[in-house]
Scaffold this motif. Structure first.
Motif, short mmCIF file in Angstrom:
data_model
loop_
_atom_site.label_atom_id
_atom_site.label_comp_id
_atom_site.label_asym_id
_atom_site.label_seq_id
_atom_site.Cartn_x
_atom_site.Cartn_y
_atom_site.Cartn_z
N ASP A 13 0.86 -1.19 0.00
CA ASP A 13 0.00 0.00 0.00
C ASP A 13 0.90 1.24 0.00
OD1 ASP A 13 -2.15 -1.69 0.30
OD2 ASP A 13 -2.74 -0.96 2.28
N ASP A 28 -3.18 0.68 -3.52
CA ASP A 28 -2.91 -0.68 -3.04
C ASP A 28 -2.35 -1.45 -4.23
OD1 ASP A 28 -3.06 -3.35 -2.30
OD2 ASP A 28 -5.09 -3.22 -1.49
N ASP A 184 -8.48 -2.15 1.02
CA ASP A 184 -9.31 -3.30 1.41
C ASP A 184 -8.80 -3.99 2.67
OD1 ASP A 184 -7.04 -4.38 0.13
OD2 ASP A 184 -8.15 -6.15 -0.51
N GLY A 185 -7.54 -3.79 3.02
CA GLY A 185 -7.00 -4.35 4.26
C GLY A 185 -7.72 -3.81 5.48
N ASP A 223 -3.99 -8.48 5.41
CA ASP A 223 -3.43 -7.70 4.29
C ASP A 223 -2.85 -6.41 4.86
OD1 ASP A 223 -2.92 -6.82 1.72
OD2 ASP A 223 -5.03 -6.46 1.19
MN LIG Z 1 -5.01 -4.86 -0.20
#
Ligand SMILES: [Mn+2]
Length: 233
Positions: A13, A28, A184-185, A223
């Motif tokens: 990221d 990302d 999204d982590g 993640d």
């Molecule tokens: Mn990610």
């Protein structure tokens, strides 16, 4: 803030901002070897540079942002194209720019923008993932959706091809608004309520981001986790 999480050895990221230009970017990266980290850092740098260089022009902020995202796509795509070990690298991108009282948010991929006003938190961006597109198709057509589709399969990315097609969202800002950009982590672990809670928990942006990263850690942090909070004073 950006955090490597609990299962990855490197952080692909990347985020950046320019307070003078009032531009904020979160990316990302994806792709084997060093590709993911390179793609996200190249994109952040190129968006900031291009947008900043276009500030004196009489362009609308969305046109300036679009030019900056297109320039980021050019550099990631051409770098991947010229280097065999970097083939297939790419990155998501979510960016917010502010001019006068207007905010424009652009996105490619599944990094998200959330908007908080008067105690209400709303996801602004729509994910470009197979699963999210399947859910939108169900919403629009009433046909059953195949929810077995992997949420992590991205359908649009910076550097995936010679052209990029971002979505844009615009709003008039009010004092007290907050905007969160996140990868999204984070977003796989928190809903809009939890984000609202975190943002309202402290006046200090760093404390809020710390709290959000803490939630991701408690949930496993599989993640890299990145969140960038913008407050309108
Ligand atoms: Mn990610």
């Amino acid at each position: 803030m950006s955090d490597v999480g609990r299962h990855r050895s490197n952080n692909e990221d990347c985020f950046g901002y320019d307070l003078n230009a009032r531009l904020f970017v979160v990316c990302d990266g994806m792709g084997g070897m060093a590709g993911g980290a390179l793609a996200s850092s190249l994109a952040v740098e190129r968006v900031l540079d291009t947008y900043g260089a276009l500030i004196p022009s009489p362009m609308q902020p969305e046109d300036r942002l679009h030019a900056a995202i297109a320039a980021a796509n050019d550099i990631v795509w051409s770098t991947a194209d010229e280097t065999p070990t970097l083939k297939g690298m790419g990155t998501t991108l979510v960016a917010a720019c502010i001019e006068d009282r207007r905010i424009v948010i652009g996105n490619v991929g599944d990094s998200r923008g959330y908007f908080l006003r008067a105690g209400c938190c709303m996801q602004i961006t729509e994910d470009h993932s197979l699963r999210a597109e399947e859910i939108r198709r169900q919403r629009d057509t009433g046909e059953p959706a195949n929810l077995a589709l992997a949420p992590e399969f991205i359908t649009r990315a910076i550097g995936a091809g010679p052209e990029v097609r971002p979505d844009y969202f615009a709003a008039e800002l009010q004092t007290g608004d907050s905007i969160l950009l996140a990868t999204d982590g984070l977003t796989r672990y928190v809903d809009e309520q939890q984000i609202r809670h975190a943002i309202e928990s402290s006046d200090a942006a760093q404390e809020v981001c710390n709290g959000l990263i803490g939630i991701a850690h408690t949930a496993g942090a599989a993640d890299n986790v990145t969140c960038l909070l913008i407050r309108i004073h």
